[in-house]
Design an enzyme around this catalytic site. Sequence first.
Site, mmCIF file in Angstrom:
data_model
loop_
_atom_site.group_PDB
_atom_site.id
_atom_site.type_symbol
_atom_site.label_atom_id
_atom_site.label_comp_id
_atom_site.label_asym_id
_atom_site.label_seq_id
_atom_site.Cartn_x
_atom_site.Cartn_y
_atom_site.Cartn_z
ATOM 1 N N PHE A 251 -0.459 3.782 2.562
ATOM 2 C CA PHE A 251 -0.092 4.546 1.360
ATOM 3 C C PHE A 251 1.410 4.592 1.121
ATOM 4 O O PHE A 251 1.903 5.478 0.430
ATOM 5 C CB PHE A 251 -0.670 5.967 1.424
ATOM 6 N N GLY A 479 -6.787 -1.289 4.762
ATOM 7 C CA GLY A 479 -8.016 -0.626 4.364
ATOM 8 C C GLY A 479 -8.430 -0.984 2.948
ATOM 9 O O GLY A 479 -9.519 -0.656 2.504
ATOM 10 N N ASN A 644 -12.636 -9.276 -6.268
ATOM 11 C CA ASN A 644 -13.860 -8.793 -5.631
ATOM 12 C C ASN A 644 -14.219 -7.433 -6.233
ATOM 13 O O ASN A 644 -13.586 -6.429 -5.923
ATOM 14 C CB ASN A 644 -13.646 -8.682 -4.117
ATOM 15 N N PRO A 645 -15.213 -7.404 -7.130
ATOM 16 C CA PRO A 645 -15.490 -6.155 -7.856
ATOM 17 C C PRO A 645 -15.869 -4.994 -6.941
ATOM 18 O O PRO A 645 -15.547 -3.851 -7.235
ATOM 19 C CB PRO A 645 -16.644 -6.523 -8.796
ATOM 20 N N LYS A 714 -3.400 -8.564 -11.558
ATOM 21 C CA LYS A 714 -2.389 -7.517 -11.747
ATOM 22 C C LYS A 714 -2.249 -6.576 -10.545
ATOM 23 O O LYS A 714 -1.142 -6.188 -10.202
ATOM 24 C CB LYS A 714 -2.709 -6.693 -12.991
ATOM 25 N N GLY A 715 -3.312 -6.147 -9.945
ATOM 26 C CA GLY A 715 -3.195 -5.198 -8.827
ATOM 27 C C GLY A 715 -3.852 -3.876 -9.149
ATOM 28 O O GLY A 715 -3.785 -3.380 -10.275
ATOM 29 N N GLY A 717 -4.231 -1.123 -6.498
ATOM 30 C CA GLY A 717 -4.119 -0.143 -5.410
ATOM 31 C C GLY A 717 -3.678 1.240 -5.831
ATOM 32 O O GLY A 717 -4.020 2.224 -5.187
ATOM 33 N N GLU A 718 -2.881 1.339 -6.871
ATOM 34 C CA GLU A 718 -2.263 2.627 -7.176
ATOM 35 C C GLU A 718 -2.681 3.224 -8.510
ATOM 36 O O GLU A 718 -2.549 4.429 -8.719
ATOM 37 C CB GLU A 718 -0.734 2.478 -7.104
HETATM 38 MO MO1 MOS Z 1 2.639 1.707 -1.763
HETATM 39 S S1 MOS Z 1 3.407 3.571 -2.112
HETATM 40 O O1 MOS Z 1 3.696 0.687 -2.548
HETATM 41 O O2 MOS Z 1 2.279 1.471 -0.189
#
Ligand code: MOS
Length: 752
Positions: A251, A479, A644-645, A714-715, A717-718
Amino acid sequence: MTLELGLNQQPAHTRQGSSIGQPLTRRDGFLKVTGAARFAADNNPPGMLYAVLAVSSIARGRVVSLDVEAAKAHAGVVEVMTPLNRPALAVDPDAKDHPFMFRLDLLQNDGVRYPNQSIAVVIAQTLEAATEGAALLSPRYEELPARVGLDGAKSFVPRGVGVGNPAVQEKGDVEAGLKSARTRIEATYETPAQYHNAMEPHAIVAAWDGDRLSIDTPSQGLAMAQGRIAGLFGIAPQNVHIRSPFLGGGFGSKGMISGPQVLGILAARLVGRPVKLVLRREQMYGPVGHRAPTRQTLRMGMDGEGLLTAISHHARTTSSTFDDFFEPAADASHTLYASPAIATSHDAVRLDTGTPLFMRAPGEATGSIALESAIDEAAHACGMDPLEFRLRNYAEVEPMTGKPFSSKALRECYEQAAEAFGWASRPLQPRRMRDADGFLTGWGMGTATFPALMFQAEARAVLRADGTGLMETGAQDMGQGAWTAFAQIAADGLGLDIDQVDFRAGSSDLPNAGIAGGSGHTATAGMAIHNAGAAVIANLADLATGDEASPLFGAGNEGVVARGGRLYRRDDESRGESYAEILVRAGLTEIEGRGKGAPDPASQETYAKHAHGAVFAEVKVDPDLGQIRVTRLVGAFAAGRVINPRLVRSQYYGGMIWGVSFALHEEAVTDRRSGRIQNANLADYHVPVNADVPSVEALLVHEDDPYVNALGIKGVGEIGITGTAGAIANAVWHATGVRPRRFPIRIEDLLG
Ligand code: MOS
């Protein structure tokens, strides 16, 4: 190496066609649920000792004495490392020649600059002996008053926020825009300090062999960690080998190597034996980063049509007294809503805390809470539905720069999520809905956005004469599912079935895959993998098309396609041969290719690149007790190509649950007298448990982006955390008529 052995023990996946886009289960899932995945602290090299940190109980001052003798006299204690005997470093840990090079507390002196700062390390035969030894140090301090709170010190304008963006930016004339507005709103929102609290604490097992260092430690950026450690110890980077196959969450807090991790290496140096050092949960509230608190004021003006005439977004935030990381909260207003005038600014105060750091969607998470709440207030002030208001102010180009978007399917996100949620039947006024049990029910929405970033990465691909392939890159799976998504991209790039590809990552002796951060890892390392695959196929095609014995002879590199472990003539697919045949005939056991991933400088200049989404929330509020429950969340996200949906949806769920946490649970509480964090444990620092997590739905909205990168990634994760907390706050308002402006939202804020 355990790692590859483990991953090759997977049950075979059956699959049709291309790997990219398949909802494969995690390749490391089997290892994790069976306990076979070996995390850093699971390593126990022969002769290993245990190190335990002693940390400061004061926020500011200096250590006057430590009872080192008492600790050393304790059975099992081998050594106590203090500023007096800590091995020398090649560079001052307070030196800084790069914004990413955060200052570290490595026992350089007796000073204390925040609570839980390391003041000594006790090294013993057992964890218990080291823990008891640390307790015997009985530190005495010279204590100074702690500077706490957003008003705790004189404010100033930081030179850069986050990774260095300007603290103050303005387009157009905001004051004129506000003045000319028919309707205006102004509101101030507060967000708290938060700590990353990854399940896996920062841990290190360090072993020296002369000037060579071998370490097991979780890292979101192996090459950066390697470089930092090499610099501190004055050794060549290639003499530092870091293994980081699995992270129990990062994170952002494992993006840079932290002080405690380096102290583990110093302890191993001091005693000349391998050492394991694992942070205790409360020790993670200080030296390994946090999300800084913010106080944000939004001012907006709207004309008679509900069009924005101005957005002003000011954020106050904090950093430590000794280093710079400023949460770029106000910059959230650069991206989403069209307005002729936009001004963003930051100021900051320095507190006696550890240095804040990137924490999942740094800037966007905090900023979007305030922005999305203010947009809701603005819509209400104009008597408009919040979705209609957002569509009215939809940004066709990036508002702050005027650049076109490389792609933007936000309208589709709004439509699909609103439809799935049932938004159309929402009453405009608050306090209009009750459920059968008498709970006040409210519906709110928020827009999600996060930039599509890319960094630098490299990969190496190999095709072998037995028909299998190998792909190597020093990528990190924290993860999020990188092992699986990258293996899918590798299989596609090599023209092989995923089970024929040996995918290796998580080790610093592999090609540099950059950082797993900024939601850019899949795009960046993915492009390196894609390009390495293309390079090795091109090398193989050169061999075949130049060989008279090949059915591909004379086809030229461009005239060949790779699929299913074979090369075919593009103009006549009945003519082809297997990779193995080509290599065997050439007398080769394998052939190699290398590739890089990086942002494209040309399109970087031309296009604004962002992922987008829309989140709709339902809450129920007890009218007598003020207790809030989130009962439904529906998000729709458009973030380019989905590798990967199943994993992408999982990222969105995780992000949205963080949004629940931001809205209702998480807060680090500082004792104003001592400067200590009062809830530095997972009992008192609240995060959502299953009972707090409602029905969550994440819709994947199709989006082709020809400009972000060749794969169109694009990404993800956040982005899920952005928009969600604002949607929940807006739903609380809709349920109760009370506007939450302080986060997490408390029961007492809704009463009276
Ligand atoms: Mo993230 S806050 O770029 O691991």
